[in-house]
Scaffold this motif. Sequence first.
Motif, mmCIF file in Angstrom:
data_model
loop_
_atom_site.group_PDB
_atom_site.id
_atom_site.type_symbol
_atom_site.label_atom_id
_atom_site.label_comp_id
_atom_site.label_asym_id
_atom_site.label_seq_id
_atom_site.Cartn_x
_atom_site.Cartn_y
_atom_site.Cartn_z
ATOM 1 N N VAL A 3 11.136 1.841 -1.238
ATOM 2 C CA VAL A 3 10.789 2.686 -0.093
ATOM 3 C C VAL A 3 10.409 4.063 -0.631
ATOM 4 O O VAL A 3 11.066 4.570 -1.535
ATOM 5 N N PRO A 4 9.337 4.682 -0.118
ATOM 6 C CA PRO A 4 8.887 5.971 -0.637
ATOM 7 C C PRO A 4 9.785 7.133 -0.203
ATOM 8 O O PRO A 4 9.336 8.166 0.251
ATOM 9 N N LEU A 5 11.090 6.947 -0.376
ATOM 10 C CA LEU A 5 12.059 7.917 0.118
ATOM 11 C C LEU A 5 11.972 9.270 -0.576
ATOM 12 O O LEU A 5 12.085 10.308 0.076
ATOM 13 N N ALA A 6 11.762 9.311 -1.873
ATOM 14 C CA ALA A 6 11.733 10.591 -2.589
ATOM 15 C C ALA A 6 10.647 11.498 -2.043
ATOM 16 O O ALA A 6 10.867 12.698 -1.852
ATOM 17 N N ARG A 7 9.484 10.955 -1.757
ATOM 18 C CA ARG A 7 8.393 11.775 -1.228
ATOM 19 C C ARG A 7 8.702 12.245 0.193
ATOM 20 O O ARG A 7 8.359 13.347 0.574
ATOM 21 N N GLN A 8 9.347 11.400 0.976
ATOM 22 C CA GLN A 8 9.732 11.806 2.327
ATOM 23 C C GLN A 8 10.753 12.935 2.271
ATOM 24 O O GLN A 8 10.698 13.873 3.060
ATOM 25 N N LEU A 9 11.694 12.837 1.335
ATOM 26 C CA LEU A 9 12.679 13.907 1.185
ATOM 27 C C LEU A 9 12.016 15.212 0.734
ATOM 28 O O LEU A 9 12.386 16.289 1.204
ATOM 29 N N VAL A 110 3.435 11.132 0.675
ATOM 30 C CA VAL A 110 4.192 10.090 1.385
ATOM 31 C C VAL A 110 3.262 8.936 1.748
ATOM 32 O O VAL A 110 3.575 7.767 1.518
ATOM 33 N N ARG A 111 2.110 9.257 2.291
ATOM 34 C CA ARG A 111 1.192 8.215 2.732
ATOM 35 C C ARG A 111 0.597 7.437 1.559
ATOM 36 O O ARG A 111 0.417 6.229 1.643
ATOM 37 N N GLU A 112 0.291 8.125 0.466
ATOM 38 C CA GLU A 112 -0.233 7.412 -0.703
ATOM 39 C C GLU A 112 0.795 6.428 -1.253
ATOM 40 O O GLU A 112 0.456 5.303 -1.613
ATOM 41 N N LYS A 116 0.479 2.346 -1.342
ATOM 42 C CA LYS A 116 0.643 1.598 -2.587
ATOM 43 C C LYS A 116 1.710 0.512 -2.445
ATOM 44 O O LYS A 116 1.546 -0.604 -2.925
ATOM 45 N N GLU A 117 2.801 0.827 -1.755
ATOM 46 C CA GLU A 117 3.913 -0.112 -1.624
ATOM 47 C C GLU A 117 3.678 -1.202 -0.586
ATOM 48 O O GLU A 117 4.116 -2.329 -0.759
ATOM 49 N N PHE A 118 3.025 -0.860 0.499
ATOM 50 C CA PHE A 118 2.988 -1.774 1.643
ATOM 51 C C PHE A 118 1.645 -2.418 1.913
ATOM 52 O O PHE A 118 1.546 -3.246 2.799
ATOM 53 N N ARG A 119 0.616 -2.057 1.187
ATOM 54 C CA ARG A 119 -0.690 -2.661 1.469
ATOM 55 C C ARG A 119 -0.670 -4.142 1.078
ATOM 56 O O ARG A 119 0.026 -4.536 0.138
#
Length: 122
Positions: A3-9, A110-112, A116-119
Amino acid sequence: MAVPLARQLRLANTHFKAVADRRPAPQAAGMLTATEPAVPGRTDRRLDVWRRLGLDDRDLRHLREHVTIDIGHARGRLDNMVAPIAGERPDLLPETAIGVLRRLDRALAVRERAWKEFRPQA
């Protein structure tokens, strides 16, 4: 899948840091000004997804309200924060613009990462 948590934080902490210390207050004004106009369009897309998953408008009341409320917030930020800064302290406008750019930069990260993770994999 990570999960892109670090970027969200980082995105959230950028806001928190700007409002916890008065020195970057013009940047905080810019960050908030960049945030609110984007919410209604994103919220409309989220509403469509939730409806496709079977939730009805009663379940989605909070999100539905944000479609219109955040437009008012955006207008209020421009009228009550940015316009007074521009009129009374035009020397602070570059810092306000930096806040807009910081917000957009963090949101893009966050979006990038999410893309990358969910596409779908080809």
